[in-house]
Design an enzyme around this catalytic site. Structure first.
Site, PDB file in Angstrom:
ATOM      1  CG  HIS A 154      -2.289 -33.953  22.993  1.00 13.40           C
ATOM      2  ND1 HIS A 154      -1.157 -33.427  23.725  1.00 13.40           N
ATOM      3  CD2 HIS A 154      -2.191 -33.545  21.611  1.00 13.40           C
ATOM      4  CE1 HIS A 154      -0.536 -32.673  22.649  1.00 13.40           C
ATOM      5  NE2 HIS A 154      -1.337 -32.702  21.694  1.00 13.40           N
ATOM      6  CG  HIS A 170     -19.881 -23.111  27.208  1.00 15.51           C
ATOM      7  ND1 HIS A 170     -20.968 -22.384  27.109  1.00 15.51           N
ATOM      8  CD2 HIS A 170     -20.000 -24.102  26.281  1.00 15.51           C
ATOM      9  CE1 HIS A 170     -21.747 -22.981  25.989  1.00 15.51           C
ATOM     10  NE2 HIS A 170     -20.806 -23.760  25.332  1.00 15.51           N
TER      11      HIS A 170
END
Ligand code: JB2
Length: 244
Positions: free
Chosen positions: A146, A155
């Site tokens: 979150h 990446h």
């Protein structure tokens, strides 16, 4: 005679990462790419899974004339994400639209924001209020908790975990199985080695490895040329422990 009209997106780069991308596209939306473009001439005419490798990037113009509208970057780019940014810009600058795709086994919160051209691979999790930029990879089994912010072209490798509210700068690479503690900032272009546990902020364009993660290269060693120009010293000098 009119050249054949193309259907489906093109994939730029045809190695291991692109294999998972083709499979993810098929599983997520039943989309079959029209082809793959690859820099390696010896592979032209072959197939990647069941998708033809048509030629090199110079074919884009012709494919666009024949109706091509969408693309995905198929290059995984372990460690250095600048080639991925270059391919993304090459296609976008020709008017193509980046596709965004998440494997059906991935969990993407409806409160997450996922940028254009970003891919979320099998079983990965992108939790509520996370924000992913454009052309990001959330690789197989990775967790983006979150309130994380992941910058463009970054990446998050296989099995890596970003705990809550982590910031990952554009072009950064978080190696396979690494864990980044909540609230940490990983700077632009930084590389976190595989398996590292990051408990302190990481400066832009540095490389950290180990548990707890420690810096092994200064920005100058890592190639502080942020534009990816040819001649920039860079991830070629990154130690093996920093790989994806
Ligand atoms: O400029 C380019 C270019 N540069 C390299 N244009 C195009 N169209 N293709 C390019 N390529 C091609 O990308 C190479 O010729 C090669 O066929 C392909 C890269 O394949 P490779 O399997 O070496 O790397 P990858 O990026 O697909 O996968 C790496 O990164 C993943 C995240 C591997 O390390 C994987 O194991 C990893 N999961």
């Amino acid at each position: 005679m009119l050249a054949e009209v193309v259907h489906g997106p093109i994939i730029l780069g045809g190695g291991g990462h692109a294999r998972v991308l083709i499979d993810t596209l098929r599983s997520a939306a039943g989309v079959v790419p029209c082809g793959v473009l690859d820099a390696d001439e010896s592979r032209w005419g072959q197939r990647l899974l069941d998708v033809p490798i048509l030629g090199g990037d110079e074919l884009l113009e012709d494919l666009i004339r024949r109706g091509l509208t969408h693309f995905l970057v198929g290059l995984g780019g372990a460690r250095d994400n600048r080639p991925r940014r270059r391919l993304f810009e090459l296609a976008a600058n020709q008017g193509l639209t980046p596709m965004t795709v998440a494997h059906p086994s991935a969990v993407c919160s409806s409160w997450a924001v996922i940028g254009a051209g970003t891919v979320v691979y099998p079983t990965a999790v992108v939790n509520a209020a996370a924000e992913l930029g454009v052309n990001v990879i959330v690789n197989t089994g990775a967790i983006v908790e979150h309130d994380c912010r992941v910058g463009d072209h970054a990446h998050v490798s296989t099995g890596a975990t970003l705990c809550g509210a982590v910031r990952v700068g554009a072009l950064a690479h978080v190696g396979a199985g690494a864990t980044v503690r909540q609230g940490i900032t990983i700077g632009e272009g930084a590389v976190v080695g595989a398996g590292a546990v990051v408990i302190d902020d990481v400066e832009p364009w540095t490389v950290v490895v180990g548990v707890p993660a420690a810096r092994v290269l200064r920005p100058a060693d890592h190639g502080a040329h942020h534009d990816g120009n040819a001649g920039a010293r860079g991830p070629a000098s990154v130690p093996a422990g920093a790989s994806a």
